[in-house]
Design a protein around this motif. Sequence first.
Motif, PDB file in Angstrom:
ATOM      1  N   TYR A  81      -5.016  30.087  18.912  1.00  0.00           N
ATOM      2  CA  TYR A  81      -4.980  28.799  19.895  1.00  0.00           C
ATOM      3  C   TYR A  81      -4.265  27.657  19.282  1.00  0.00           C
ATOM      4  CZ  TYR A  81      -7.241  24.864  21.850  1.00  0.00           C
ATOM      5  OH  TYR A  81      -7.476  23.575  22.529  1.00  0.00           O
ATOM      6  N   HIS A  82      -4.058  27.541  17.900  1.00  0.00           N
ATOM      7  CA  HIS A  82      -3.413  26.449  17.217  1.00  0.00           C
ATOM      8  C   HIS A  82      -1.857  26.631  17.682  1.00  0.00           C
ATOM      9  CE1 HIS A  82      -2.761  24.168  13.446  1.00  0.00           C
ATOM     10  NE2 HIS A  82      -1.865  23.735  14.332  1.00  0.00           N
ATOM     11  N   ILE A  83      -1.358  27.927  17.742  1.00  0.00           N
ATOM     12  CA  ILE A  83       0.028  28.089  18.056  1.00  0.00           C
ATOM     13  C   ILE A  83       0.090  27.788  19.708  1.00  0.00           C
ATOM     14  CG2 ILE A  83       1.602  29.998  18.683  1.00  0.00           C
ATOM     15  CD1 ILE A  83       1.615  29.679  15.943  1.00  0.00           C
ATOM     16  N   ILE A  84      -0.843  28.073  20.518  1.00  0.00           N
ATOM     17  CA  ILE A  84      -0.558  27.784  21.761  1.00  0.00           C
ATOM     18  C   ILE A  84      -0.622  26.277  22.005  1.00  0.00           C
ATOM     19  CG2 ILE A  84      -1.907  27.974  24.073  1.00  0.00           C
ATOM     20  CD1 ILE A  84      -0.578  30.587  23.390  1.00  0.00           C
ATOM     21  N   PHE A  85      -1.607  25.730  21.167  1.00  0.00           N
ATOM     22  CA  PHE A  85      -1.517  24.266  21.283  1.00  0.00           C
ATOM     23  C   PHE A  85      -0.308  23.484  20.918  1.00  0.00           C
ATOM     24  CE2 PHE A  85      -2.233  20.082  19.474  1.00  0.00           C
ATOM     25  CZ  PHE A  85      -3.231  19.601  20.181  1.00  0.00           C
ATOM     26  N   LEU A  86       0.418  24.081  19.837  1.00  0.00           N
ATOM     27  CA  LEU A  86       1.699  23.607  19.376  1.00  0.00           C
ATOM     28  C   LEU A  86       2.772  23.582  20.634  1.00  0.00           C
ATOM     29  CD1 LEU A  86       1.781  24.521  15.593  1.00  0.00           C
ATOM     30  CD2 LEU A  86       1.268  22.141  16.739  1.00  0.00           C
ATOM     31  N   ILE A  87       2.953  24.510  21.174  1.00  0.00           N
ATOM     32  CA  ILE A  87       3.993  24.780  21.944  1.00  0.00           C
ATOM     33  C   ILE A  87       3.745  24.430  23.670  1.00  0.00           C
ATOM     34  CG2 ILE A  87       4.951  26.935  20.918  1.00  0.00           C
ATOM     35  CD1 ILE A  87       3.737  28.585  22.508  1.00  0.00           C
ATOM     36  N   THR A  88       2.360  23.674  23.650  1.00  0.00           N
ATOM     37  CA  THR A  88       2.015  23.318  25.040  1.00  0.00           C
ATOM     38  C   THR A  88       1.594  21.869  24.791  1.00  0.00           C
ATOM     39  OG1 THR A  88      -0.186  23.915  24.906  1.00  0.00           O
ATOM     40  CG2 THR A  88       1.324  25.444  25.725  1.00  0.00           C
ATOM     41  N   ARG A  89       2.044  21.073  23.899  1.00  0.00           N
ATOM     42  CA  ARG A  89       1.726  19.657  23.706  1.00  0.00           C
ATOM     43  C   ARG A  89       2.442  18.782  24.920  1.00  0.00           C
ATOM     44  NH1 ARG A  89       3.465  18.485  17.923  1.00  0.00           N
ATOM     45  NH2 ARG A  89       5.447  19.524  18.477  1.00  0.00           N
ATOM     46  N   LEU A  90       1.715  18.124  25.478  1.00  0.00           N
ATOM     47  CA  LEU A  90       2.336  17.230  26.588  1.00  0.00           C
ATOM     48  C   LEU A  90       2.665  15.646  25.816  1.00  0.00           C
ATOM     49  CD1 LEU A  90       0.203  18.307  29.641  1.00  0.00           C
ATOM     50  CD2 LEU A  90       2.471  18.911  28.955  1.00  0.00           C
ATOM     51  N   HIS A  91       2.096  15.549  24.875  1.00  0.00           N
ATOM     52  CA  HIS A  91       2.319  14.129  23.965  1.00  0.00           C
ATOM     53  C   HIS A  91       3.087  14.693  22.713  1.00  0.00           C
ATOM     54  CE1 HIS A  91      -0.387  11.863  26.676  1.00  0.00           C
ATOM     55  NE2 HIS A  91      -1.142  12.822  26.462  1.00  0.00           N
ATOM     56  N   LYS A  92       4.115  14.097  22.461  1.00  0.00           N
ATOM     57  CA  LYS A  92       4.993  14.276  21.295  1.00  0.00           C
ATOM     58  C   LYS A  92       4.050  14.161  20.080  1.00  0.00           C
ATOM     59  CE  LYS A  92       7.384   9.893  21.155  1.00  0.00           C
ATOM     60  NZ  LYS A  92       8.456   9.441  21.215  1.00  0.00           N
ATOM     61  N   ASP A  93       2.990  13.094  20.068  1.00  0.00           N
ATOM     62  CA  ASP A  93       2.374  13.062  18.656  1.00  0.00           C
ATOM     63  C   ASP A  93       0.998  13.579  18.729  1.00  0.00           C
ATOM     64  OD1 ASP A  93       4.432  11.571  17.643  1.00  0.00           O
ATOM     65  OD2 ASP A  93       3.804   9.651  18.988  1.00  0.00           O
ATOM     66  N   GLU A  94       0.656  14.439  19.730  1.00  0.00           N
ATOM     67  CA  GLU A  94      -0.611  15.087  19.702  1.00  0.00           C
ATOM     68  C   GLU A  94      -0.804  15.977  18.563  1.00  0.00           C
ATOM     69  OE1 GLU A  94      -3.121  17.446  23.380  1.00  0.00           O
ATOM     70  OE2 GLU A  94      -0.920  17.537  23.216  1.00  0.00           O
ATOM     71  N   VAL A  95      -1.858  15.738  17.979  1.00  0.00           N
ATOM     72  CA  VAL A  95      -2.224  16.629  16.516  1.00  0.00           C
ATOM     73  C   VAL A  95      -3.256  17.448  16.961  1.00  0.00           C
ATOM     74  CG1 VAL A  95      -3.051  16.210  14.287  1.00  0.00           C
ATOM     75  CG2 VAL A  95      -1.462  14.620  15.195  1.00  0.00           C
ATOM     76  N   PHE A  96      -3.076  18.641  16.311  1.00  0.00           N
ATOM     77  CA  PHE A  96      -4.143  19.876  16.586  1.00  0.00           C
ATOM     78  C   PHE A  96      -5.465  19.276  15.671  1.00  0.00           C
ATOM     79  CE2 PHE A  96      -6.449  23.643  15.181  1.00  0.00           C
ATOM     80  CZ  PHE A  96      -6.688  24.216  16.280  1.00  0.00           C
ATOM     81  N   PRO A  97      -6.675  19.426  16.115  1.00  0.00           N
ATOM     82  CA  PRO A  97      -7.795  19.207  15.530  1.00  0.00           C
ATOM     83  C   PRO A  97      -8.276  20.295  14.764  1.00  0.00           C
ATOM     84  CG  PRO A  97      -8.451  19.756  17.916  1.00  0.00           C
ATOM     85  CD  PRO A  97      -6.981  19.806  17.840  1.00  0.00           C
ATOM     86  N   TYR A  98      -7.995  19.977  13.310  1.00  0.00           N
ATOM     87  CA  TYR A  98      -8.305  20.945  12.377  1.00  0.00           C
ATOM     88  C   TYR A  98      -9.904  21.202  12.090  1.00  0.00           C
ATOM     89  CZ  TYR A  98      -3.360  21.094  11.002  1.00  0.00           C
ATOM     90  OH  TYR A  98      -2.028  21.389  11.036  1.00  0.00           O
ATOM     91  N   SER A 112      -7.206  28.631  25.304  1.00  0.00           N
ATOM     92  CA  SER A 112      -5.925  28.913  25.302  1.00  0.00           C
ATOM     93  C   SER A 112      -5.280  28.898  26.835  1.00  0.00           C
ATOM     94  CB  SER A 112      -5.473  30.136  24.688  1.00  0.00           C
ATOM     95  OG  SER A 112      -5.891  30.171  23.260  1.00  0.00           O
ATOM     96  N   VAL A 113      -6.052  29.540  27.576  1.00  0.00           N
ATOM     97  CA  VAL A 113      -5.596  29.844  29.172  1.00  0.00           C
ATOM     98  C   VAL A 113      -5.738  28.425  29.611  1.00  0.00           C
ATOM     99  CG1 VAL A 113      -6.359  30.535  31.283  1.00  0.00           C
ATOM    100  CG2 VAL A 113      -6.443  32.069  29.195  1.00  0.00           C
ATOM    101  N   ARG A 114      -6.623  27.350  29.319  1.00  0.00           N
ATOM    102  CA  ARG A 114      -6.643  26.053  29.906  1.00  0.00           C
ATOM    103  C   ARG A 114      -5.444  25.209  29.333  1.00  0.00           C
ATOM    104  NH1 ARG A 114     -12.181  23.111  28.702  1.00  0.00           N
ATOM    105  NH2 ARG A 114     -10.899  21.597  29.647  1.00  0.00           N
ATOM    106  N   ARG A 115      -5.262  25.608  28.135  1.00  0.00           N
ATOM    107  CA  ARG A 115      -4.137  24.702  27.579  1.00  0.00           C
ATOM    108  C   ARG A 115      -2.843  24.987  28.256  1.00  0.00           C
ATOM    109  NH1 ARG A 115      -3.658  20.189  24.030  1.00  0.00           N
ATOM    110  NH2 ARG A 115      -1.666  21.202  23.892  1.00  0.00           N
ATOM    111  N   VAL A 116      -2.531  26.377  28.605  1.00  0.00           N
ATOM    112  CA  VAL A 116      -1.324  26.916  29.176  1.00  0.00           C
ATOM    113  C   VAL A 116      -1.215  26.679  30.634  1.00  0.00           C
ATOM    114  CG1 VAL A 116      -0.073  28.898  29.963  1.00  0.00           C
ATOM    115  CG2 VAL A 116      -1.081  28.935  27.619  1.00  0.00           C
TER     116      VAL A 116
END
Length: 327
Positions: free
Chosen positions: A46-63, A127-131
């Motif tokens: 999910y982290h990988i999906i999050f990184l390649i589907t960012r819509l904000h350049k400064d969007e940070v994954f919630p660890y 992950s599906v929602r992000r994509v």
Amino acid sequence: IYTIYFYLILVLYHVCTFFLNYAIGIFLNISSLFYLVVLLASVGFYHIIFLITRLHKDEVFPYKHYIFPVLLYLTYTTWSLFVPDEVRVGLPTKEICIADGYEWFCGFHYLRILIRSIFIIVYFVLSVRRVLTYRKSIIHYSANMEASSLRWIYEVLLIYLVTYVPIPVLFLLSAPGSNIEYLTKISFNCFAFIFDIILCYNIFTNNYVLTAEDIVTQEKEAETGNYGSLNKKEFESFIKKQKPFLDYNLKITDLALSLGTNRTYLSRFINDNYQLSFSMYINKCRLEELEKIKKSASYADLSEEELIYLVGFKSFNSYKKTREVLE
């Protein structure tokens, strides 16, 4: 850096599955580690999906997503220290066996299987929602249809779901030593291997588009912002002379910057004047350029495939899909 960490998790995962299939005695002693790796792999994916589907350049994954797997692992591992080895290691995988005096530990041990399944499904849905959100917002951002569409992610998501839900369930329901048990083990390893290959290949080849700006924010700016006026005649003259479409990685932000405007305004301008999205308009220009150079004696010694790459298509498949859509 993160992708290296994720690949290490996958390597450790495959090491554990090797012991599960061929050295069950060793596996039983590291089963809690395997459980942690499975949960971390779900969050990591999910982290990988999050990184390649960012819509904000400064969007940070919630660890904080990593906290639950670690806490569950520490709880089980610490609890195991107070349980005799013959009880802990002797718990069967495919049937529930409650040891006298350790009822709560045994219950927690088997509950982990349910928690793992729920965990995998939850992160699959996330992950599906992000994509889907990404595709809806970015589909007109890049002229590279293959990278912006992220079609390969749907393949990965399907393999992910099949590998970690129905196959493990079939394994648990199969009789020990049966052909079904053997087939589920083989299928699991094959699907996991295919998953790794597709994911790693597309990440290493950068087969995705990272946004260079805040896409969601700029969708709301066109109504109030003053980005200058675009003249259709001047615009077409610029496209004809500069030929920005020859860059297979061309993004709408690149063209907007050259024209001194904003991506949202430019996108609306193209749609209003040509009834096409940015990506379709650029690919239409590539098709027209292709037809033009085919008639030129200067390119007579080049094959059609070479000409396709020359006009800005990243691959023959991208060219073929463009023709299907536009013609």
